[in-house]
Design a protein around this motif. Structure first.
Motif, PDB file in Angstrom:
ATOM      1  N   CYS A  27       0.874  -1.175   0.000  1.00 28.43           N
ATOM      2  CA  CYS A  27       0.000   0.000   0.000  1.00 28.43           C
ATOM      3  C   CYS A  27       0.910   1.223   0.000  1.00 28.43           C
ATOM      4  CB  CYS A  27      -0.891  -0.043   1.240  1.00 28.43           C
ATOM      5  SG  CYS A  27      -1.990   1.359   1.362  1.00 28.43           S
ATOM      6  N   ARG A  52       3.775  -2.001  -7.452  1.00 30.04           N
ATOM      7  CA  ARG A  52       3.091  -0.788  -7.008  1.00 30.04           C
ATOM      8  C   ARG A  52       3.592  -0.364  -5.634  1.00 30.04           C
ATOM      9  NH1 ARG A  52      -2.345   0.111  -4.460  1.00 30.04           N
ATOM     10  NH2 ARG A  52      -0.998   1.050  -2.897  1.00 30.04           N
ATOM     11  N   LYS A  57       0.182   9.323   0.383  1.00 30.59           N
ATOM     12  CA  LYS A  57      -0.992   8.561   0.792  1.00 30.59           C
ATOM     13  C   LYS A  57      -2.155   9.450   1.227  1.00 30.59           C
ATOM     14  CE  LYS A  57      -1.217   4.897   0.697  1.00 30.59           C
ATOM     15  NZ  LYS A  57      -1.561   4.117  -0.512  1.00 30.59           N
ATOM     16  N   PRO A  58      -3.304   9.301   0.565  1.00 27.37           N
ATOM     17  CA  PRO A  58      -4.479  10.080   0.963  1.00 27.37           C
ATOM     18  C   PRO A  58      -5.139   9.425   2.179  1.00 27.37           C
ATOM     19  CG  PRO A  58      -5.006   8.660  -0.897  1.00 27.37           C
ATOM     20  CD  PRO A  58      -3.611   8.327  -0.491  1.00 27.37           C
ATOM     21  N   GLU A  90       0.684   6.156  -7.121  1.00 27.88           N
ATOM     22  CA  GLU A  90      -0.499   7.017  -7.226  1.00 27.88           C
ATOM     23  C   GLU A  90      -0.092   8.476  -7.332  1.00 27.88           C
ATOM     24  OE1 GLU A  90      -3.448   6.511  -4.123  1.00 27.88           O
ATOM     25  OE2 GLU A  90      -4.281   8.511  -4.469  1.00 27.88           O
ATOM     26  N   TRP A 109      -1.303   5.847 -11.281  1.00 27.21           N
ATOM     27  CA  TRP A 109      -2.744   5.674 -11.147  1.00 27.21           C
ATOM     28  C   TRP A 109      -3.339   6.852 -10.386  1.00 27.21           C
ATOM     29  CZ3 TRP A 109       0.149   2.559  -7.715  1.00 27.21           C
ATOM     30  CH2 TRP A 109      -0.201   2.647  -6.370  1.00 27.21           C
ATOM     31  N   GLY A 111      -6.084   7.966  -7.814  1.00 22.65           N
ATOM     32  CA  GLY A 111      -6.815   7.325  -6.724  1.00 22.65           C
ATOM     33  C   GLY A 111      -8.284   7.713  -6.682  1.00 22.65           C
ATOM     34  N   ALA A 112      -9.023   6.938  -5.894  1.00 22.26           N
ATOM     35  CA  ALA A 112     -10.480   7.114  -5.819  1.00 22.26           C
ATOM     36  C   ALA A 112     -10.883   8.473  -5.248  1.00 22.26           C
ATOM     37  CB  ALA A 112     -11.071   5.999  -4.964  1.00 22.26           C
ATOM     38  N   ARG A 113     -10.019   9.023  -4.374  1.00 18.49           N
ATOM     39  CA  ARG A 113     -10.356  10.329  -3.787  1.00 18.49           C
ATOM     40  C   ARG A 113      -9.990  11.470  -4.719  1.00 18.49           C
ATOM     41  NH1 ARG A 113      -8.658   6.810  -0.882  1.00 18.49           N
ATOM     42  NH2 ARG A 113      -9.602   6.084   1.043  1.00 18.49           N
ATOM     43  N   LYS A 138      -8.707   5.024 -11.176  1.00 13.39           N
ATOM     44  CA  LYS A 138      -9.572   4.285 -10.241  1.00 13.39           C
ATOM     45  C   LYS A 138     -10.975   4.878 -10.255  1.00 13.39           C
ATOM     46  CE  LYS A 138      -6.505   2.201  -6.894  1.00 13.39           C
ATOM     47  NZ  LYS A 138      -6.514   1.688  -5.526  1.00 13.39           N
ATOM     48  N   ARG A 168     -12.139  -0.354  -7.715  1.00 13.72           N
ATOM     49  CA  ARG A 168     -11.696  -0.565  -6.321  1.00 13.72           C
ATOM     50  C   ARG A 168     -12.863  -0.480  -5.339  1.00 13.72           C
ATOM     51  NH1 ARG A 168     -13.027   3.220  -2.742  1.00 13.72           N
ATOM     52  NH2 ARG A 168     -11.020   3.435  -1.701  1.00 13.72           N
ATOM     53  N   ASP A 202      -9.170  -4.150  -8.223  1.00 11.67           N
ATOM     54  CA  ASP A 202      -8.344  -3.995  -7.021  1.00 11.67           C
ATOM     55  C   ASP A 202      -9.104  -4.665  -5.873  1.00 11.67           C
ATOM     56  OD1 ASP A 202      -7.346  -3.089  -4.598  1.00 11.67           O
ATOM     57  OD2 ASP A 202      -7.075  -1.023  -5.238  1.00 11.67           O
ATOM     58  N   HIS A 205      -8.723  -3.262  -2.003  1.00  8.55           N
ATOM     59  CA  HIS A 205      -9.501  -2.145  -1.455  1.00  8.55           C
ATOM     60  C   HIS A 205     -10.996  -2.435  -1.430  1.00  8.55           C
ATOM     61  CE1 HIS A 205      -5.614  -0.146  -2.012  1.00  8.55           C
ATOM     62  NE2 HIS A 205      -5.997   0.548  -0.943  1.00  8.55           N
ATOM     63  N   GLU A 231      -2.512  -5.686  -3.090  1.00 11.85           N
ATOM     64  CA  GLU A 231      -1.478  -5.137  -2.203  1.00 11.85           C
ATOM     65  C   GLU A 231      -0.708  -6.256  -1.502  1.00 11.85           C
ATOM     66  OE1 GLU A 231      -3.118  -0.715  -1.002  1.00 11.85           O
ATOM     67  OE2 GLU A 231      -3.497  -2.357   0.402  1.00 11.85           O
TER      68      GLU A 231
HETATM   69  C1  PEP Z   1      -4.191   2.622  -2.779  1.00 13.92           C
HETATM   70  O1  PEP Z   1      -4.180   2.049  -3.881  1.00 13.92           O
HETATM   71  O2  PEP Z   1      -3.418   2.381  -1.852  1.00 13.92           O
HETATM   72  C2  PEP Z   1      -5.258   3.619  -2.532  1.00 13.92           C
HETATM   73  C3  PEP Z   1      -5.108   4.632  -1.713  1.00 13.92           C
HETATM   74  O3  PEP Z   1      -6.348   3.301  -3.198  1.00 13.92           O
HETATM   75  P1  PEP Z   1      -7.794   4.007  -3.346  1.00 13.92           P
HETATM   76  O4  PEP Z   1      -7.561   5.270  -4.094  1.00 13.92           O
HETATM   77  O5  PEP Z   1      -8.506   2.958  -4.128  1.00 13.92           O
HETATM   78  O6  PEP Z   1      -8.349   4.196  -1.959  1.00 13.92           O
END
Ligand code: PEP
Ligand code: MN
Length: 367
Positions: A27, A52, A57-58, A90, A109, A111-113, A138, A168, A202, A205, A231
């Protein structure tokens, strides 16, 4: 309007990677040793295409580990040199894109956020303009297919050819055994709308815990996904993020050995004949279903006239409750899931209400 993608490089990408296209790694990048050791163990499996690791990190709450930052990019560069694996991370801003490209990262990539925010996706797209790098988008955290497609279109407009999507899962208010709801119909619809776009699942997640990763991965392969992002960490229990869902490289190996790969199509003429006949039967049943719903609506409309004449409300809660209970029992007896009965009858009931609304209001109400 969906941007017309030049699909030939995507097909090539799909063709050359074989299936499933596998992305794995921690992760988060935590230490140089953790990154390199995980990568070496993964490389030995001979199954992983891309290593990956999250660098930025969000995190949901502050005071959590927010990623190692640019130092981690150097570690990824070393992974590439030492193991030959492609590397990915990411990106969530223009600066992230520039930094990642500086270190020769092969796959970025979103991310979802981030894919929820068209401003940020556009900013990333501008930074990617004219660059030849793999980009995977994502799904946004909310189940909004148009928003997901919009983010993909923005990146496609930057001229990115090796473009794909990662499913994801989606946030939900209700707690279920999975961390995120798969809502499989969304990626299925994405595939229908943009058939040539590589689609990666994914399961980490979606699952949120190790125990469900295999079943989700198998389901994705059975739905003909192109790849998986899983992961992995040399010491998952002590990971600084997503500790419960990461697998050791060895566990990943074991999981991969249990996955069944099926062919997406067949050229066997006998089998095609049998399937053709069965599919004709399905079409006949689907026609019946539509005819039956039409007839049901006609009866609902007649009831609508009576309600109008007698000035009573369209919604009769007790009657609706009686229908729900009756069909649930009947559906169960026929081996149909409560979920199916719930969705179908809510939709049919809403359609009846819409028809009656039209009658009540002389056809001037919008559906
Ligand atoms: C990740 O891939 O570690 C991640 C933060 O993913 P997501 O954007 O899907 O939450
Ligand atoms: Mn994670």
């Amino acid at each position: 309007m969906v941007v017309k993608l030049d699909t030939s490089p995507l097909q090539e990408w799909r063709g050359y990677t074989g299936k499933p296209f596998l992305i794995s790694g921690p992760c988060s990048a935590e230490t140089e040793e953790q990154v390199m050791e995980t990568a070496k163990q993964l490389a030995r499996l001979n199954k992983v295409n891309v290593f990956r690791s999250g660098i930025w990190k969000p995190r949901t709450r502050p005071n959590s580990f927010e990623g190692i930052g640019v130092d981690g990019l150097k570690w990824l560069k070393n992974v590439k040199q030492e193991t030959g694996l492609l590397v990915g991370t990411e990106v969530a801003s223009e600066r992230h894109v520039y930094e990642a490209l500086k270190y020769g990262i092969d796959l970025l990539w979103i991310g979802a956020r981030t894919s929820v925010n068209p401003f940020t996706v556009q900013e990333i797209s501008n930074a990617l303009n004219g660059v030849d790098v793999m980009v995977l988008v994502k799904n946004p955290i909310n189940p909004d297919l148009e928003l997901w497609i919009g983010a993909i279109e923005r990146i496609a407009k930057a001229g990115i050819k090796r473009l794909g999507a990662i499913h994801r899962g989606f946030s939900a208010y209700e707690k279920t055994s999975y961390r995120n709801q798969p809502n499989w119909q969304l990626p299925i619809e994405l595939r229908r709308r943009i058939p040539d776009l590589p689609l990666i699942c994914d399961p980490s997640h979606i699952a949120g815990s190790r125990e469900y990763i295999h079943e989700i991965s198998q389901k994705a392969l059975d739905l003909n996904y192109d790849g998986l992002m899983i992961e992995s960490h040399i010491d998952p229990d002590n990971a600084l993020s997503d500790a419960q869902q990461q697998l050791t490289p060895n566990d990943l190996k074991e999981l991969l050995s249990r996955l069944i790969l099926r062919s997406p199509s067949t050229s066997d003429p006998k089998l095609l004949d049998v399937l053709g006949e069965l599919r004709q039967q399905i079409d006949v049943f689907d026609d019946h279903l539509i005819d039956l719903i039409e007839q049901r609506m006609k009866v609902a409309e007649t009831i609508g006239y009576y309600k109008k004449e007698n000035n009573i409300t369209i919604l009769q809660s007790m009657r609706w409750d009686e229908i729900v209970k009756r069909v649930m029992v009947k559906g169960k007896a026929k081996g149909l899931s409560q979920e199916l009965i719930d969705i179908i009858f809510k939709a049919i009931h809403q359609e009846s209400i819409n028809h009656q609304m039209k009658i009540m209001n002389n056809g001037i109400v919008k559906e």
